[in-house]
Design a protein around this motif. Structure first.
Motif, PDB file in Angstrom:
ATOM      1  N   ILE A 123      63.177 -37.545  16.511  1.00 31.03           N
ATOM      2  CA  ILE A 123      62.756 -37.424  15.113  1.00 31.03           C
ATOM      3  C   ILE A 123      61.999 -36.119  14.938  1.00 31.03           C
ATOM      4  O   ILE A 123      61.044 -35.839  15.662  1.00 31.03           O
ATOM      5  CB  ILE A 123      61.854 -38.600  14.692  1.00 31.03           C
ATOM      6  CG1 ILE A 123      62.603 -39.931  14.792  1.00 31.03           C
ATOM      7  CG2 ILE A 123      61.345 -38.400  13.259  1.00 31.03           C
ATOM      8  CD1 ILE A 123      61.728 -41.143  14.546  1.00 31.03           C
ATOM      9  N   ILE A 124      62.438 -35.314  13.986  1.00 32.77           N
ATOM     10  CA  ILE A 124      61.727 -34.099  13.613  1.00 32.77           C
ATOM     11  C   ILE A 124      60.940 -34.434  12.351  1.00 32.77           C
ATOM     12  O   ILE A 124      61.521 -34.669  11.284  1.00 32.77           O
ATOM     13  CB  ILE A 124      62.697 -32.933  13.385  1.00 32.77           C
ATOM     14  CG1 ILE A 124      63.427 -32.623  14.702  1.00 32.77           C
ATOM     15  CG2 ILE A 124      61.960 -31.700  12.877  1.00 32.77           C
ATOM     16  CD1 ILE A 124      64.615 -31.708  14.542  1.00 32.77           C
ATOM     17  N   ASP A 125      59.631 -34.492  12.491  1.00 33.12           N
ATOM     18  CA  ASP A 125      58.750 -34.984  11.437  1.00 33.12           C
ATOM     19  C   ASP A 125      58.038 -33.826  10.763  1.00 33.12           C
ATOM     20  O   ASP A 125      57.226 -33.138  11.386  1.00 33.12           O
ATOM     21  CB  ASP A 125      57.742 -35.962  12.044  1.00 33.12           C
ATOM     22  CG  ASP A 125      56.778 -36.520  11.001  1.00 33.12           C
ATOM     23  OD1 ASP A 125      57.204 -36.654   9.836  1.00 33.12           O
ATOM     24  OD2 ASP A 125      55.627 -36.814  11.346  1.00 33.12           O
ATOM     25  N   ILE A 126      58.352 -33.613   9.480  1.00 36.02           N
ATOM     26  CA  ILE A 126      57.695 -32.560   8.713  1.00 36.02           C
ATOM     27  C   ILE A 126      56.828 -33.257   7.672  1.00 36.02           C
ATOM     28  O   ILE A 126      57.287 -33.628   6.590  1.00 36.02           O
ATOM     29  CB  ILE A 126      58.731 -31.635   8.052  1.00 36.02           C
ATOM     30  CG1 ILE A 126      59.699 -31.094   9.116  1.00 36.02           C
ATOM     31  CG2 ILE A 126      58.035 -30.470   7.333  1.00 36.02           C
ATOM     32  CD1 ILE A 126      60.866 -30.322   8.551  1.00 36.02           C
ATOM     33  N   SER A 127      55.590 -33.503   8.027  1.00 35.64           N
ATOM     34  CA  SER A 127      54.666 -34.212   7.142  1.00 35.64           C
ATOM     35  C   SER A 127      53.242 -33.939   7.596  1.00 35.64           C
ATOM     36  O   SER A 127      53.034 -33.346   8.658  1.00 35.64           O
ATOM     37  CB  SER A 127      54.941 -35.720   7.153  1.00 35.64           C
ATOM     38  OG  SER A 127      54.673 -36.269   8.419  1.00 35.64           O
ATOM     39  N   ASN A 128      52.280 -34.399   6.820  1.00 36.81           N
ATOM     40  CA  ASN A 128      50.875 -34.153   7.146  1.00 36.81           C
ATOM     41  C   ASN A 128      50.048 -35.429   7.026  1.00 36.81           C
ATOM     42  O   ASN A 128      48.895 -35.405   6.611  1.00 36.81           O
ATOM     43  CB  ASN A 128      50.310 -33.066   6.227  1.00 36.81           C
ATOM     44  CG  ASN A 128      51.016 -31.734   6.412  1.00 36.81           C
ATOM     45  OD1 ASN A 128      51.046 -31.187   7.509  1.00 36.81           O
ATOM     46  ND2 ASN A 128      51.613 -31.225   5.353  1.00 36.81           N
ATOM     47  N   THR A 129      50.662 -36.569   7.399  1.00 36.10           N
ATOM     48  CA  THR A 129      49.972 -37.857   7.283  1.00 36.10           C
ATOM     49  C   THR A 129      49.470 -38.347   8.638  1.00 36.10           C
ATOM     50  O   THR A 129      49.317 -39.549   8.860  1.00 36.10           O
ATOM     51  CB  THR A 129      50.890 -38.911   6.643  1.00 36.10           C
ATOM     52  OG1 THR A 129      52.122 -38.981   7.373  1.00 36.10           O
ATOM     53  CG2 THR A 129      51.194 -38.564   5.195  1.00 36.10           C
ATOM     54  N   LEU A 130      49.230 -37.418   9.551  1.00 36.55           N
ATOM     55  CA  LEU A 130      48.617 -37.718  10.858  1.00 36.55           C
ATOM     56  C   LEU A 130      49.378 -38.787  11.642  1.00 36.55           C
ATOM     57  O   LEU A 130      48.788 -39.598  12.350  1.00 36.55           O
ATOM     58  CB  LEU A 130      47.150 -38.149  10.675  1.00 36.55           C
ATOM     59  CG  LEU A 130      46.244 -37.216   9.875  1.00 36.55           C
ATOM     60  CD1 LEU A 130      44.796 -37.655   9.991  1.00 36.55           C
ATOM     61  CD2 LEU A 130      46.402 -35.775  10.319  1.00 36.55           C
ATOM     62  N   THR A 184      58.982 -34.723  17.356  1.00 36.19           N
ATOM     63  CA  THR A 184      58.556 -33.338  17.169  1.00 36.19           C
ATOM     64  C   THR A 184      57.916 -33.217  15.794  1.00 36.19           C
ATOM     65  O   THR A 184      58.581 -33.406  14.773  1.00 36.19           O
ATOM     66  CB  THR A 184      59.746 -32.367  17.277  1.00 36.19           C
ATOM     67  OG1 THR A 184      60.306 -32.464  18.592  1.00 36.19           O
ATOM     68  CG2 THR A 184      59.312 -30.933  17.023  1.00 36.19           C
ATOM     69  N   VAL A 185      56.620 -32.941  15.765  1.00 32.26           N
ATOM     70  CA  VAL A 185      55.882 -32.851  14.508  1.00 32.26           C
ATOM     71  C   VAL A 185      55.719 -31.382  14.127  1.00 32.26           C
ATOM     72  O   VAL A 185      55.154 -30.595  14.886  1.00 32.26           O
ATOM     73  CB  VAL A 185      54.503 -33.525  14.634  1.00 32.26           C
ATOM     74  CG1 VAL A 185      53.712 -33.355  13.343  1.00 32.26           C
ATOM     75  CG2 VAL A 185      54.658 -35.000  14.970  1.00 32.26           C
ATOM     76  N   VAL A 186      56.240 -31.031  12.962  1.00 30.59           N
ATOM     77  CA  VAL A 186      56.087 -29.678  12.432  1.00 30.59           C
ATOM     78  C   VAL A 186      54.938 -29.709  11.437  1.00 30.59           C
ATOM     79  O   VAL A 186      55.032 -30.313  10.368  1.00 30.59           O
ATOM     80  CB  VAL A 186      57.376 -29.189  11.749  1.00 30.59           C
ATOM     81  CG1 VAL A 186      57.192 -27.766  11.225  1.00 30.59           C
ATOM     82  CG2 VAL A 186      58.552 -29.261  12.718  1.00 30.59           C
TER      83      VAL A 186
END
Length: 419
Positions: free
Chosen positions: A151-158, A182-184
């Motif tokens: 999962i490529i996660d593009i978010s800012n919800t910690l 993978t957190v972007v």
């Protein structure tokens, strides 16, 4: 214009007693309803700024400064948070003010406070959990039968979205798959807490018995569309999902096509996109129209906060202050693309995102099971929340996703797509 009458950093301590907004003002020939004094004064001030009427601007800013308070009733709060943006617009100080607000917030930002704020918000409002449940459902269905997941996660919800997905993977009837996350990170403040999040996510995955790898990529120092498959760690034998949770609005409008093209190049099983239902793009060159849309959307948001939290809630005050930074960014400095904070606030509505996504993807639509899960989620919250199918996509008889509504007004749009 005179700047000595007020400062956007002033701490107000007015009582919550209502003042008549037009007393001795001469600002208008007719008296508005008391319940709507803030929005009327704010609209009048926005129009004066657009007309460059310095005398009226000074007078209305002074009035708003006298009447507003971050600790008052709804109208006083609304006036206070929009006053700051209007002052910055009138004095051409938005960029400096915004950087100051972000720096102040950054100094007090830590993992524990950020986590507690997000979790409390999710406890009292489905504003973010709506998208989490819908996206997780679509991702799990797209990953059905796969054993190597990414999962490529593009978010800012910690990463608050992922514990429930890990639990679902751990209880899957067939072999437990491996998961790479993978957190972007696209917000500067989130970067400072990612070390703690990494440790907690890895610990939780071990507890669930899910083979797990966690990677963090800084996406705030360059255009998101410039990332490559190699940087994202995409391997040919992985089943890929791209998850975008309220982060695409931080991409400059002119660069959004590149980002969607990047998603297509990853050959994902599913792309989930969740964005707030507001349009700050088509009116970007018309200040009054942009102000009207901002006032409409943020009034809904502040009303939701008022009815969800107690009047003395520190969490509510923190969320309102966070929102006020966005208002300053939208109204007083968003025409300056390069303020160096990776913090664009040009939201688009679901139908606008559909036009972009239709170029490279087809809407998947949410299954009946996922829709039922979302409806069950909303029942946990106070009355006023509802879900509706978004039927605006002409390219699909399934529509383009689902909408979260607050008192019948759409506020969040969730969708799922495939190449």
């Amino acid at each position: 214009m005179e700047r000595t009458h007020l400062s956007p950093y002033t701490n107000h301590h007015h009582t919550t007693t209502k003042h008549h907004p037009y007393s001795d003002s001469g600002a208008t020939e007719t008296c508005p309803d008391d319940d709507k004094w803030a929005s009327r004064l704010l609209r009048e001030c926005a129009q004066a700024i657009s007309n460059k009427d310095s005398g009226k601007i000074n007078h209305l800013l002074w009035m708003l400064n006298e009447l507003s308070s971050p600790y008052g009733d709804f109208d006083q709060k609304l006036a206070y948070y929009f006053l700051q943006a209007l002052f910055c617009k009138a004095t051409d100080s938005g960029q400096r003010c915004y950087k100051t607000l972000v720096n102040v917030a950054d100094k007090s930002h830590c993992f524990d406070s950020a986590r507690k704020l997000i979790l409390k918000f999710q406890e009292v409002s489905p504003w973010t959990t709506f998208g989490h449940v819908a996206s997780n459902g679509a991702i799990l269905e797209a990953f059905d039968g796969e054993t190597k997941l990414h999962i490529i996660d593009i978010s800012n919800t910690l990463c608050t979205q992922w514990p429930t997905l890990l639990e679902a993977l751990a209880t899957r009837s067939d072999e437990t798959p491996s998961l790479k996350l993978t957190v972007v990170v696209t917000a500067a403040m989130v970067r400072s807490v990612m070390k703690e999040i990494t440790s907690r996510m890895e610990k939780f995955a071990r507890l669930m018995g899910v083979p797990f790898a966690f990677n963090v990529i800084n996406g705030s120092d360059r255009p998101l569309g410039k990332l490559t498959k190699e940087e994202l760690g995409v391997e040919d034998d992985e089943a890929i999902a791209v998850n975008c949770m309220g982060a695409l609005r931080r991409v400059e409008v002119e660069e959004r096509v590149d980002v969607i093209r990047l998603f297509g190049s990853l050959n994902p099983r599913v792309v989930t996109v969740v964005e707030e239902e507001a349009d700050f793009t088509t009116s970007r060159n018309d200040f009054v129209k942009c102000f009207e849309e901002s006032l409409r959307f943020y009034t809904l948001y502040f009303e939701m906060l008022e009815e969800s939290f107690s009047p003395t809630s520190n969490e509510r005050l923190a969320l309102e202050r966070e929102c006020s930074r966005s208002i300053v960014r939208v109204l007083s400095c968003d025409d300056n693309h390069n303020i160096g904070l990776g913090d664009c606030e040009r939201r688009e509505k679901g139908n606008q995102w559909c036009e972009r996504l239709n170029e490279h993807f087809s809407p998947v639509g949410f299954s009946d099971d996922v829709v039922d899960d979302v409806k069950a989620l909303l029942k946990r919250y106070r009355t006023g929340w509802s879900m509706a199918l978004d039927q605006t996509n002409p390219n699909s008889n399934k529509g383009s996703g689902i909408l979260l509504a607050w008192k019948d007004e759409p506020v969040v749009w969730a969708s799922a797509w495939k190449p």
